[in-house]
Design a protein around this motif. Structure first.
Motif, PDB file in Angstrom:
ATOM      1  N   PHE A 137       0.876  -1.421   0.083  1.00 48.37           N
ATOM      2  CA  PHE A 137       0.060   0.172   0.004  1.00 48.37           C
ATOM      3  C   PHE A 137       0.994   1.292   0.031  1.00 48.37           C
ATOM      4  O   PHE A 137       1.822   1.361   0.950  1.00 48.37           O
ATOM      5  CB  PHE A 137      -0.920  -0.039   1.111  1.00 48.37           C
ATOM      6  CG  PHE A 137      -1.831   0.891   1.178  1.00 48.37           C
ATOM      7  CD1 PHE A 137      -3.268   0.989   0.905  1.00 48.37           C
ATOM      8  CD2 PHE A 137      -1.672   2.345   1.935  1.00 48.37           C
ATOM      9  CE1 PHE A 137      -4.155   2.069   0.763  1.00 48.37           C
ATOM     10  CE2 PHE A 137      -2.218   3.340   1.932  1.00 48.37           C
ATOM     11  CZ  PHE A 137      -3.782   3.406   1.381  1.00 48.37           C
ATOM     12  N   LEU A 138       0.763   2.000  -0.950  1.00 43.96           N
ATOM     13  CA  LEU A 138       1.598   3.240  -1.128  1.00 43.96           C
ATOM     14  C   LEU A 138       0.924   4.440  -1.309  1.00 43.96           C
ATOM     15  O   LEU A 138       0.005   4.671  -2.215  1.00 43.96           O
ATOM     16  CB  LEU A 138       2.489   3.033  -2.490  1.00 43.96           C
ATOM     17  CG  LEU A 138       3.260   4.385  -2.897  1.00 43.96           C
ATOM     18  CD1 LEU A 138       4.243   4.690  -2.058  1.00 43.96           C
ATOM     19  CD2 LEU A 138       3.773   3.819  -4.288  1.00 43.96           C
ATOM     20  N   ALA A 139       1.140   5.424  -0.219  1.00 42.70           N
ATOM     21  CA  ALA A 139       0.395   6.648  -0.202  1.00 42.70           C
ATOM     22  C   ALA A 139       1.211   7.794  -0.491  1.00 42.70           C
ATOM     23  O   ALA A 139       2.510   7.619  -0.113  1.00 42.70           O
ATOM     24  CB  ALA A 139      -0.210   7.069   1.226  1.00 42.70           C
ATOM     25  N   LEU A 140       0.792   8.511  -1.609  1.00 40.56           N
ATOM     26  CA  LEU A 140       1.548   9.849  -1.948  1.00 40.56           C
ATOM     27  C   LEU A 140       0.990  11.143  -1.247  1.00 40.56           C
ATOM     28  O   LEU A 140      -0.115  11.203  -1.283  1.00 40.56           O
ATOM     29  CB  LEU A 140       1.684   9.916  -3.516  1.00 40.56           C
ATOM     30  CG  LEU A 140       1.994   8.775  -3.951  1.00 40.56           C
ATOM     31  CD1 LEU A 140       1.701   8.891  -5.756  1.00 40.56           C
ATOM     32  CD2 LEU A 140       3.569   8.423  -3.898  1.00 40.56           C
ATOM     33  N   ASP A 141       1.865  12.167  -1.198  1.00 35.24           N
ATOM     34  CA  ASP A 141       1.477  13.378  -0.767  1.00 35.24           C
ATOM     35  C   ASP A 141       1.217  14.158  -2.065  1.00 35.24           C
ATOM     36  O   ASP A 141       0.575  15.334  -2.110  1.00 35.24           O
ATOM     37  CB  ASP A 141       2.122  14.129   0.274  1.00 35.24           C
ATOM     38  CG  ASP A 141       3.405  14.575  -0.007  1.00 35.24           C
ATOM     39  OD1 ASP A 141       3.744  14.180  -0.893  1.00 35.24           O
ATOM     40  OD2 ASP A 141       4.079  15.166   0.721  1.00 35.24           O
ATOM     41  N   SER A 142       1.886  13.694  -2.903  1.00 38.24           N
ATOM     42  CA  SER A 142       1.793  14.635  -4.371  1.00 38.24           C
ATOM     43  C   SER A 142       1.737  13.606  -5.475  1.00 38.24           C
ATOM     44  O   SER A 142       2.709  13.025  -5.384  1.00 38.24           O
ATOM     45  CB  SER A 142       2.688  15.837  -4.240  1.00 38.24           C
ATOM     46  OG  SER A 142       2.597  16.614  -5.542  1.00 38.24           O
ATOM     47  N   VAL A 245       5.549   8.136   0.439  1.00 38.67           N
ATOM     48  CA  VAL A 245       6.409   8.936  -0.408  1.00 38.67           C
ATOM     49  C   VAL A 245       5.821  10.546   0.241  1.00 38.67           C
ATOM     50  O   VAL A 245       5.073  11.001  -0.150  1.00 38.67           O
ATOM     51  CB  VAL A 245       6.349   8.822  -2.039  1.00 38.67           C
ATOM     52  CG1 VAL A 245       7.407   9.943  -2.387  1.00 38.67           C
ATOM     53  CG2 VAL A 245       6.806   7.638  -2.057  1.00 38.67           C
ATOM     54  N   ALA A 246       6.691  11.023   0.985  1.00 43.57           N
ATOM     55  CA  ALA A 246       6.429  12.581   1.322  1.00 43.57           C
ATOM     56  C   ALA A 246       7.256  13.529   0.772  1.00 43.57           C
ATOM     57  O   ALA A 246       8.599  13.136   0.332  1.00 43.57           O
ATOM     58  CB  ALA A 246       6.897  12.686   2.904  1.00 43.57           C
ATOM     59  N   GLU A 247       6.862  14.648   0.233  1.00 44.79           N
ATOM     60  CA  GLU A 247       7.688  15.396  -0.689  1.00 44.79           C
ATOM     61  C   GLU A 247       8.930  15.754   0.005  1.00 44.79           C
ATOM     62  O   GLU A 247      10.080  15.739  -0.620  1.00 44.79           O
ATOM     63  CB  GLU A 247       6.821  16.769  -1.169  1.00 44.79           C
ATOM     64  CG  GLU A 247       7.569  17.696  -2.076  1.00 44.79           C
ATOM     65  CD  GLU A 247       8.082  16.976  -3.400  1.00 44.79           C
ATOM     66  OE1 GLU A 247       9.014  17.743  -3.994  1.00 44.79           O
ATOM     67  OE2 GLU A 247       7.393  16.190  -3.657  1.00 44.79           O
ATOM     68  N   ASP A 248       9.004  16.221   1.222  1.00 44.45           N
ATOM     69  CA  ASP A 248      10.034  16.704   2.090  1.00 44.45           C
ATOM     70  C   ASP A 248       9.545  16.389   3.880  1.00 44.45           C
ATOM     71  O   ASP A 248       8.596  16.174   3.853  1.00 44.45           O
ATOM     72  CB  ASP A 248      10.879  18.057   1.823  1.00 44.45           C
ATOM     73  CG  ASP A 248       9.508  19.074   2.076  1.00 44.45           C
ATOM     74  OD1 ASP A 248       8.912  19.120   3.200  1.00 44.45           O
ATOM     75  OD2 ASP A 248       9.173  19.758   1.107  1.00 44.45           O
ATOM     76  N   PRO A 249      10.648  16.801   4.630  1.00 46.69           N
ATOM     77  CA  PRO A 249      10.118  16.503   5.917  1.00 46.69           C
ATOM     78  C   PRO A 249       9.215  17.447   6.572  1.00 46.69           C
ATOM     79  O   PRO A 249       8.695  17.231   7.753  1.00 46.69           O
ATOM     80  CB  PRO A 249      11.545  16.656   6.653  1.00 46.69           C
ATOM     81  CG  PRO A 249      12.551  16.085   5.699  1.00 46.69           C
ATOM     82  CD  PRO A 249      12.167  16.636   4.432  1.00 46.69           C
ATOM     83  N   ASP A 250       8.929  18.550   5.824  1.00 40.82           N
ATOM     84  CA  ASP A 250       7.934  19.512   6.335  1.00 40.82           C
ATOM     85  C   ASP A 250       6.522  19.478   5.885  1.00 40.82           C
ATOM     86  O   ASP A 250       6.054  20.214   6.100  1.00 40.82           O
ATOM     87  CB  ASP A 250       8.468  20.973   6.003  1.00 40.82           C
ATOM     88  CG  ASP A 250       9.994  21.054   6.681  1.00 40.82           C
ATOM     89  OD1 ASP A 250      10.072  20.874   7.666  1.00 40.82           O
ATOM     90  OD2 ASP A 250      10.901  21.777   5.898  1.00 40.82           O
ATOM     91  N   THR A 251       6.046  18.462   5.014  1.00 34.04           N
ATOM     92  CA  THR A 251       4.920  18.252   4.668  1.00 34.04           C
ATOM     93  C   THR A 251       3.887  17.640   5.472  1.00 34.04           C
ATOM     94  O   THR A 251       4.113  17.083   6.599  1.00 34.04           O
ATOM     95  CB  THR A 251       4.716  17.397   3.381  1.00 34.04           C
ATOM     96  OG1 THR A 251       5.161  16.146   3.779  1.00 34.04           O
ATOM     97  CG2 THR A 251       5.767  18.051   2.167  1.00 34.04           C
ATOM     98  N   LEU A 252       2.763  17.890   5.411  1.00 30.92           N
ATOM     99  CA  LEU A 252       1.683  16.910   6.081  1.00 30.92           C
ATOM    100  C   LEU A 252       1.941  15.481   6.172  1.00 30.92           C
ATOM    101  O   LEU A 252       1.739  14.989   7.320  1.00 30.92           O
ATOM    102  CB  LEU A 252       0.074  17.396   5.619  1.00 30.92           C
ATOM    103  CG  LEU A 252      -0.349  18.837   5.811  1.00 30.92           C
ATOM    104  CD1 LEU A 252      -1.522  19.021   5.183  1.00 30.92           C
ATOM    105  CD2 LEU A 252      -0.381  18.712   7.702  1.00 30.92           C
ATOM    106  N   MET A 253       2.206  15.122   5.257  1.00 29.71           N
ATOM    107  CA  MET A 253       2.420  13.498   4.948  1.00 29.71           C
ATOM    108  C   MET A 253       3.589  13.143   6.064  1.00 29.71           C
ATOM    109  O   MET A 253       3.837  12.273   6.656  1.00 29.71           O
ATOM    110  CB  MET A 253       3.001  13.267   3.558  1.00 29.71           C
ATOM    111  CG  MET A 253       3.202  11.689   3.579  1.00 29.71           C
ATOM    112  SD  MET A 253       1.804  10.531   3.562  1.00 29.71           S
ATOM    113  CE  MET A 253       0.793  10.893   1.894  1.00 29.71           C
ATOM    114  N   ALA A 254       4.696  13.956   5.960  1.00 28.73           N
ATOM    115  CA  ALA A 254       5.710  13.557   6.779  1.00 28.73           C
ATOM    116  C   ALA A 254       5.402  13.747   8.265  1.00 28.73           C
ATOM    117  O   ALA A 254       5.784  13.090   9.161  1.00 28.73           O
ATOM    118  CB  ALA A 254       7.063  14.647   6.636  1.00 28.73           C
TER     119      ALA A 254
END
Length: 278
Positions: A137-142, A245-254
């Motif tokens: 299961f792979l979740a992306l923020d973008s 997969v988070a865009e960077d450490p400062d995103t909501l996903m991170a």
């Protein structure tokens, strides 16, 4: 001279050591990478099996026991470090010192802190799991500009059946002039009117990405918050691995990754798209 790629293996629980060694040995071969085993002995684990603490083993004696265990498992060439307590800070220091491209950790109570403090590729092996990844299961923020991070996951789980997921959260600012002062939130009609164009762009980009990569996928509007939405949807898919997969450490996903790492019942894999190291 090309610097050797390094995997850092963090072990806090002797009962999980063999599973960690086996997985890191596989990854070492896959990525042609060296491995450093970082064993951090914690007080409440002193009496667990594998290493006899009844005689009050010193750290030097423990180090020798660990070395012998690695030799028996065919991993005698690995680097070995052994300490008492503070596993996250010790892992952070060692990952920075050797430039680790991947951290593999066993399950322990500080996983949220591990995610927060060490922004590199992270694999967490959960107790009782097979650590073989046939369903992911792979979740992306973008869906835009995430090719490197996504390809990292696809390479990590070659030939697995992957379900790709994107959860779009409607976020309301308290300073927004259209905020309803009585109910404390925008009405659904106002929210959807303001966000519909953005939602359509995100949905189309996600669907195009899934099509290009040949992945099954689903785009949804958030209902219960990012953490609960991802965990609930992943339970329905019954994967062997939950990957983000988070865009960077400062995103909501991170930010969500800290709680998801703790609560996931499956092995957990986190990649930051902008920090991917080849």
């Amino acid at each position: 001279m090309t610097k050797e790629r390094r995997i850092l293996a963090l072990n806090t629980d002797p009962e999980q050591l063999d599973a960690l060694i086996e997985k890191c040995a596989q990854l070492s071969q896959k990525y042609s990478a060296g491995v450093t085993l970082l064993y951090v002995r914690q007080e409440h684990l002193f009496d667990l099996p594998i290493f006899d603490k009844a005689t009050g083993s010193s750290m030097e004696e423990l180090h020798e026991q660990l070395l012998e265990h690695l030799r028996k498992r065919g991993c005698g060439e690995w680097a070995l470090l052994a300490y008492d307590n503070d596993p996250v800070d010790r892992a952070k220091l060692e990952a920075e010192r050797e430039g680790s491209f991947l951290l593999v950790s066993d399950e322990h109570e500080d996983l949220d802190e591990l995610v927060e403090k060490i922004p590199i590729r992270l694999l967490i092996l959960k107790k009782g799991c097979s650590h073989r990844y046939e369903r992911v299961f792979l979740a992306l923020d973008s869906a835009s500009g995430t090719e490197e991070g996504l390809d990292t996951v696809l390479d990590f789980v070659e030939e697995a059946d992957i379900f790709c997921y994107m959860d779009y959260q409607l976020i309301v600012s308290l300073s927004d002039p259209t905020l309803d002062p009585v109910v404390g939130a925008m009405t659904p009609d106002v929210l959807m009117a303001e966000e519909s164009e953005v939602i359509d762009i995100r949905r189309n980009a996600f669907e195009q990405l899934c099509k290009a990569k040949g992945l099954r996928g689903q785009f949804e509007l958030g209902e219960y918050g990012l953490v609960d939405d991802i965990l609930e949807r992943s339970r329905e898919e019954a994967p062997d691995l939950l990957a983000l997969v988070a865009e960077d450490p400062d995103t909501l996903m991170a930010e969500a990754a800290k709680e998801i790492a703790q609560r996931s019942k499956q092995d957990f894999f986190l990649v930051y798209n902008r920090l991917v190291k080849k």
